[in-house]
Write an enzyme that holds these catalytic residues in place. Structure first.
Site, PDB file in Angstrom:
ATOM      1  N   LYS A  52       0.841  -1.207   0.000  1.00  0.00           N
ATOM      2  CA  LYS A  52       0.000   0.000   0.000  1.00  0.00           C
ATOM      3  C   LYS A  52       0.875   1.256   0.000  1.00  0.00           C
ATOM      4  O   LYS A  52       0.600   2.205  -0.729  1.00  0.00           O
ATOM      5  CB  LYS A  52      -0.941  -0.017   1.213  1.00  0.00           C
ATOM      6  CG  LYS A  52      -2.028  -1.082   1.094  1.00  0.00           C
ATOM      7  CD  LYS A  52      -2.799  -1.294   2.382  1.00  0.00           C
ATOM      8  CE  LYS A  52      -3.725  -2.499   2.266  1.00  0.00           C
ATOM      9  NZ  LYS A  52      -4.394  -2.857   3.522  1.00  0.00           N
ATOM     10  N   GLN A  96      -4.066  -1.722   9.744  1.00  0.00           N
ATOM     11  CA  GLN A  96      -3.977  -3.043   9.108  1.00  0.00           C
ATOM     12  C   GLN A  96      -4.561  -4.126  10.030  1.00  0.00           C
ATOM     13  O   GLN A  96      -4.188  -4.226  11.195  1.00  0.00           O
ATOM     14  CB  GLN A  96      -2.513  -3.351   8.758  1.00  0.00           C
ATOM     15  CG  GLN A  96      -2.311  -4.646   7.977  1.00  0.00           C
ATOM     16  CD  GLN A  96      -2.985  -4.635   6.601  1.00  0.00           C
ATOM     17  OE1 GLN A  96      -2.916  -3.672   5.865  1.00  0.00           O
ATOM     18  NE2 GLN A  96      -3.660  -5.721   6.269  1.00  0.00           N
ATOM     19  N   ASP A 119     -10.738   2.932   4.357  1.00  0.00           N
ATOM     20  CA  ASP A 119     -11.046   1.499   4.207  1.00  0.00           C
ATOM     21  C   ASP A 119     -12.559   1.285   4.109  1.00  0.00           C
ATOM     22  O   ASP A 119     -13.016   0.214   3.731  1.00  0.00           O
ATOM     23  CB  ASP A 119     -10.512   0.712   5.416  1.00  0.00           C
ATOM     24  CG  ASP A 119      -9.200  -0.001   5.107  1.00  0.00           C
ATOM     25  OD1 ASP A 119      -8.931  -0.268   3.917  1.00  0.00           O
ATOM     26  OD2 ASP A 119      -8.455  -0.309   6.057  1.00  0.00           O
TER      27      ASP A 119
END
Ligand code: NAP
Length: 292
Positions: A52, A96, A119
């Site tokens: 990412k 994460q 997200d």
């Protein structure tokens, strides 16, 4: 059979984002900035986060990686999130997953400002998604929609069967496929581990989206001729045929089903690359204040 080539489409999208970033900077706009929090040193999480961060660099974003020890307390992690929430220059924050067992993932998700939740996991953003309001869509389901759209897969009026009901894939994609949108307007059946007669249900699918995490679970007897299959699953298995000593398998027995399909995603190179591309898209939207 047409391959839904996520690797190519993700590359196209990243190219489009890079152009938009250049234009944004040239017109005095801000450089999009994504922050990622990584707790502990789990190998897979390291790989995902570094991919990412690398993707951010490639499209001209700023990125900040915050590493915390795996014994960090939930309170300390929330404090770190609040710091990012209050940093004006940062547009998007991802934590994460998975997190160590002593940390409640939902409490952490709720600590992220909805306006920085690129997200798309915050209850506010999930609610906005359900109501078809502008929001950050969760990256993997958004990637699936984008793939279907760019390959002009007809979804309106079709039967869509989803296998798996996780918060990050199965549940949101089932909502999105049923919304009054394009792609969307499907008649959706959401299946899970308690579903009876799964093989009969999957045979009704014009579009089958598979996200259960069991390698090669879906075989040719489970699908009808002409089905469009989106395989989200990724399972790493040992292999003596690759240099690395392992290979990736999807949830669909690709060779067994491919000749029955109108469209199918490969694994790897299907949904996986789309996920990062959509995270970048959400971060760009946040930098442009396009949602909040
Ligand atoms: P998850 O949280 O592990 O949930 C799995 C789901 O599958 C659950 O809803 C479970 O039902 C259902 N299930 C399990 N066995 C089943 C069976 N025999 N029949 C029907 N349903 C069954 O799943 P996830 O996080 O969505 O991940 C799924 C897969 O996608 C994994 O391989 C993961 O690595 C991959 N993934 C890929 C990406 C990407 O970017 N490509 C992103 C995320 C995930 P219950 O709810 O009843 O337990």
């Amino acid at each position: 059979m047409i391959l839904l080539d996520g690797k190519k489409i993700a590359k196209d999208i990243k190219g489009e984002i890079a152009i938009k970033v250049t234009q944004l900077k040239a017109t005095g706009g801000k450089t999009p900035h994504l922050a990622a929090i990584l707790v502990g040193d789990d190998g897979a999480s390291e790989t995902y986060v570094s991919a990412k961060v690398k993707a951010c660099e490639k499209v001209g974003f700023k990125s900040t990686l915050i590493r915390l020890k795996d014994n960090v307390s939930e309170q300390e992690l929330v404090k770190e999130i609040h710091k990012v929430n209050n940093t004006l220059d940062i547009d998007g924050l991802i934590v994460q997953l998975p997190l160590p067992n002593h940390i409640d993932e939902m409490r952490i998700t709720e600590a992220i400002l909805p306006s920085k939740d690129v997200d798309g996991f915050h209850p506010t953003n999930i609610g906005r998604m359900i109501l078809n309001l502008p929001t950050y869509l969760p990256a993997t389901p958004a990637g699936i929609l984008e793939l279907l759209k760019r390959y002009n897969v007809e979804t309106s009026g079709k039967n869509c069967v989803v296998i798996g009901r996780s918060h990050i894939v199965g549940f949101p994609i089932s909502i999105l496929m049923g919304r009054n949108n394009n792609p969307g307007n499907c008649t959706v059946t959401l299946t899970h581990s308690r579903t009876q007669n799964l093989n009969e249900i999957t045979k009704t699918a014009d579009i089958l989206i598979v996200a259960l995490g069991k390698a090669e679970f879906v075989t040719s007897e489970m699908v009808k001729e002409g089905v469009c299959i989106v395989d989200v699953g990724i399972t790493r298995i040992e292999s003596d045929k690759t240099k690395s000593g392992w290979k990736l398998l999807g949830d669909v027995a690709f060779d067994s089903v491919k000749d029955r399909c109108s469209f199918i995603t490969p694994v790897p190179g299907g949904v996986g690359p789309m996920t990062i591309a959509m995270l970048l898209k959400n971060t760009l939207m946040s930098a442009k204040r396009a949602v909040y």
